[in-house]
Design a protein around this motif. Sequence first.
Motif, PDB file in Angstrom:
ATOM      1  N   LYS A 288     -40.335  -5.700  54.854  1.00  0.00           N
ATOM      2  CA  LYS A 288     -40.252  -4.495  55.690  1.00  0.00           C
ATOM      3  C   LYS A 288     -38.831  -4.258  56.193  1.00  0.00           C
TER       4      LYS A 288
ATOM      5  N   VAL B 153     -42.065  -5.383  64.571  1.00  0.00           N
ATOM      6  CA  VAL B 153     -42.044  -5.329  66.024  1.00  0.00           C
ATOM      7  C   VAL B 153     -41.835  -6.739  66.582  1.00  0.00           C
TER       8      VAL B 153
ATOM      9  N   THR C 189     -41.705  -5.143  74.334  1.00  0.00           N
ATOM     10  CA  THR C 189     -41.826  -4.840  72.914  1.00  0.00           C
ATOM     11  C   THR C 189     -40.610  -4.047  72.477  1.00  0.00           C
TER      12      THR C 189
ATOM     13  N   VAL D 175     -47.649 -12.353  60.995  1.00  0.00           N
ATOM     14  CA  VAL D 175     -47.238 -12.684  62.348  1.00  0.00           C
ATOM     15  C   VAL D 175     -46.415 -13.961  62.303  1.00  0.00           C
TER      16      VAL D 175
ATOM     17  N   ASP E  28     -38.294  -2.669  68.761  1.00  0.00           N
ATOM     18  CA  ASP E  28     -38.163  -2.526  67.320  1.00  0.00           C
ATOM     19  C   ASP E  28     -37.202  -3.609  66.840  1.00  0.00           C
TER      20      ASP E  28
ATOM     21  N   PHE F  54     -44.034  -9.345  64.185  1.00  0.00           N
ATOM     22  CA  PHE F  54     -45.109  -8.975  63.268  1.00  0.00           C
ATOM     23  C   PHE F  54     -44.830  -7.610  62.654  1.00  0.00           C
ATOM     24  N   THR F  55     -45.554  -7.319  61.547  1.00  0.00           N
ATOM     25  CA  THR F  55     -45.450  -6.002  60.920  1.00  0.00           C
ATOM     26  C   THR F  55     -46.609  -5.149  61.398  1.00  0.00           C
ATOM     27  N   ARG F  56     -46.309  -3.861  61.589  1.00  0.00           N
ATOM     28  CA  ARG F  56     -47.314  -2.886  61.999  1.00  0.00           C
ATOM     29  C   ARG F  56     -46.992  -1.610  61.234  1.00  0.00           C
ATOM     30  N   GLY F  57     -47.757  -1.370  60.181  1.00  0.00           N
ATOM     31  CA  GLY F  57     -47.447  -0.219  59.345  1.00  0.00           C
ATOM     32  C   GLY F  57     -46.123  -0.428  58.646  1.00  0.00           C
ATOM     33  N   ASP F  58     -45.202   0.509  58.848  1.00  0.00           N
ATOM     34  CA  ASP F  58     -43.895   0.424  58.208  1.00  0.00           C
ATOM     35  C   ASP F  58     -42.831  -0.153  59.120  1.00  0.00           C
ATOM     36  N   GLU F  59     -43.217  -0.714  60.245  1.00  0.00           N
ATOM     37  CA  GLU F  59     -42.205  -1.240  61.161  1.00  0.00           C
ATOM     38  C   GLU F  59     -42.422  -2.721  61.445  1.00  0.00           C
TER      39      GLU F  59
END
Length: 125
Positions: A104, A19, A27, A1, A29, A12-17
């Motif tokens: 990422k 945000v 919010t 974060v 991409d 921040f990163t969330r999985g492969d994305e």
Amino acid sequence: VMSMPATGEIIFTRGDEVVIVTNDGVTRDAKTTLPGDDGKKLLVLPGSFYKYFELSPDAYDRFDLRQMGCTAGDITYTALGRSDGTFTHGHLWDIVGAAAIAAKMGVRFFNLATGEPKLGFKADD
């Protein structure tokens, strides 16, 4: 974060994305965030950069040089495509959070002295 109070964003990163959440709760991409186009390459440099490296006089004509005062911010700004590059020599704790976001987004790190890819970080880096 990564919190960027100056721009009112949390990244921040969330999985492969990656945000971005703005202060008003929007919010988006990170790939939709584009840099301004003023015709110059933007480089974000640490304040100590000037202690170690001498820039050619034409560098100021060719590049928009800025200092943010935050290693993680420099890396994140570059990862989001808001700058064309950055030089960093911060401590491990300054780098790892932003490095996850940068990875990422496809950013690669290189050793400035050798030009070799930097594939990981250690506490004594």
